[in-house]
Design an enzyme around this catalytic site. Sequence first.
Site, mmCIF file in Angstrom:
data_model
loop_
_atom_site.group_PDB
_atom_site.id
_atom_site.type_symbol
_atom_site.label_atom_id
_atom_site.label_comp_id
_atom_site.label_asym_id
_atom_site.label_seq_id
_atom_site.Cartn_x
_atom_site.Cartn_y
_atom_site.Cartn_z
ATOM 1 N N HIS A 103 -7.748 -5.642 -0.398
ATOM 2 C CA HIS A 103 -6.481 -5.000 -0.033
ATOM 3 C C HIS A 103 -5.729 -5.902 0.939
ATOM 4 O O HIS A 103 -5.645 -5.628 2.145
ATOM 5 C CB HIS A 103 -6.802 -3.641 0.591
ATOM 6 C CG HIS A 103 -5.661 -2.683 0.615
ATOM 7 N ND1 HIS A 103 -5.036 -2.235 -0.518
ATOM 8 C CD2 HIS A 103 -5.032 -2.064 1.645
ATOM 9 C CE1 HIS A 103 -4.082 -1.383 -0.199
ATOM 10 N NE2 HIS A 103 -4.054 -1.275 1.122
ATOM 11 N N ASP A 144 -9.516 -5.144 -5.148
ATOM 12 C CA ASP A 144 -9.106 -4.119 -4.181
ATOM 13 C C ASP A 144 -9.918 -2.853 -4.421
ATOM 14 O O ASP A 144 -9.807 -2.210 -5.468
ATOM 15 C CB ASP A 144 -7.615 -3.835 -4.333
ATOM 16 C CG ASP A 144 -7.031 -3.046 -3.166
ATOM 17 O OD1 ASP A 144 -7.797 -2.359 -2.472
ATOM 18 O OD2 ASP A 144 -5.809 -3.124 -2.966
ATOM 19 N N SER A 198 0.818 -1.189 0.000
ATOM 20 C CA SER A 198 0.000 0.000 0.000
ATOM 21 C C SER A 198 0.867 1.260 0.000
ATOM 22 O O SER A 198 1.653 1.473 -0.917
ATOM 23 C CB SER A 198 -0.965 -0.044 1.180
ATOM 24 O OG SER A 198 -2.063 0.791 0.959
#
Length: 638
Positions: free
Chosen positions: A329, A301, A195
Amino acid sequence: MSGLRMRSVAVVAGAGVMLAIAAAPAGAAGTPAHIRGGETVPVYSYEDAVRESVWVQTTLDNDQDGVPDKVAVDITRPRAAVKVPVILEASPYYSCCGRGNESELKQYDANGVITKQPLFYDNFFVPRGYAFVAADIAGTNRSTGCMDVGGREEVLSAKAVVDWLNGRARATYADGTPAVATRWTNGKTGMIGKSWDGSVANGVAATGVEGLETIVPISAISSWYDYQRYNGVLRTNDYPEYLHRVVNGRPAGVCDQVVKQLDEGSDDATGNYNAYWAERDFRPDARRVHASVFIAHGINDTNVTTTQFARWWERLDVPKKIWLAQQGHVDPFDIRRGEWVDTLHRWFDRWLQGLRNGIDREPQATIETAPGTWVNERSWPASAARTTRVALGNGDGSTGTLGGKVNGGSRTWSDAPDLSEDVAVASPNSAVPGRVSFLSAPLTQPVRISGTPTVTLKVQVDKPTTELTARLVDYGTANRVNYLGRGEGITTLTTESCWGASTTFDDACYRDTAEDVVTSDHAIVTRGWQDAAHHVSLRFVTPLRPGRWYSVTVPLQPTDQRIAAGHVLGLILQASDNEYSTPQSTGATVRLDLRGSSLSLPLVGKLPAPGATAPTVPAAPPSGKRVAPPRFQPLLPG
């Protein structure tokens, strides 16, 4: 830190704690002891590893205190007379939010010496002849400067660490004495992170910095505009300022000027792409990337959406590899743990240790096609995918059709801000205010959508703008990964497995996980959003004139999904979407000319010719997950 030099300290292992083998002598002909049989093996003691902290000087001073900003760097490395490569994770999350499925934070002893690094990277790789370096991005945890959310300060603070590892930047210990990395590292660096951390890796690679040999961005951002905007549609107001506040590690007031710049530069009022966003867009500099790239991303995601990896991937002209899972995610360590660790090990061995293990000659893409089913393919998107134009048919005048000849007709709907996704897609044959639907005939053979779909809409709008939302839906019962569930497609179990050596303070054991699989009668294949007033350019607003026809293309998120024979493909259109964004709902009425509209699919296989009317899809009750949708709540790219 009390003026103490942060050197290594011995860490006593408790009973039953895993330890690496003690340091071994070099192998034959000068081969390092950690290389055997074409791979690295654990020969260096993790218990006795060097653990130290340094502060790397950057070239910036955005907290305006007259002193170059410094990045706090915590290091775990073998205590052996051998120069080793580095695995670097630069993150804003080491003190505020934690890393991994168990939200691990950095931990220090009473003297400020690092005793625990989050995740398994140090536990697994340090005994195998790597150093692990965890850097606090400027303005977070123990670093100075101010976090500028994807900007120059963030990227260049991490780049400074790579420069230091290669002898091009200065660093000191806490007591001010010089810290020289070239005494223990050969400078070869690989960056990794999920991320926001992976986004930093993308940004540093885009600088072309020498010594960065590979990056592994997991669920990572390549354009901060596309993270905080959907083609002119805001995800939420004041998003950069929110992200700054969450990770900020500086005293109150120190970074007020930077926060003001975030507010003004991001320009919520227009949603335009401007110089602020261009600074935070790494894609145009993909040509400067010389590091190899190993991407991992969830096909479903909804936090860091799939356009982030796809548009980055298509521009990279370096050795590259990609893993695509059906989760949201989620780190692949928590999806397919054994295979992921083995592949990551081989990848780093190839690009940081120089071992010719063949991983760069294997198929580029590893894709989860259904729960627990994985395939390897030569490239991504699928080489057999062909751009297929699909007409929007009038059907019965209410439910339209997909495919066949263009036969004209129109649809009219008004913006319904409270229309949830569940209600919008649940009963495609029913009249639902605020949405229109189009259905294919039942598929006579499986098809695959691999790449980026788009839908082009010829519309009249009675307001200067409106948001347009499109969803592709797979109608048909199947077992599917529950990516909208609490774990975004995984369930955390009570058992543990261990991935490397441990100490009393830093174990290598993590809760096992399992895929969260449900049986459902439909699933969203992909989503897309577009502000109609940005149909000419994202750089400026072009207000719509009532009564005039416009062609507006809505790009959907890239995907790779297989739709089974007997299922029906649906296209659902509406105006604003309060679940995935915070749109400026105008209450517009939209008229759609079917003859001038179409769906473009990157398709493997063929859609069957439609009948005179759309097929009847059994009505499904909304799932209840989002019955009355609130406005989009800010997410952390973590």
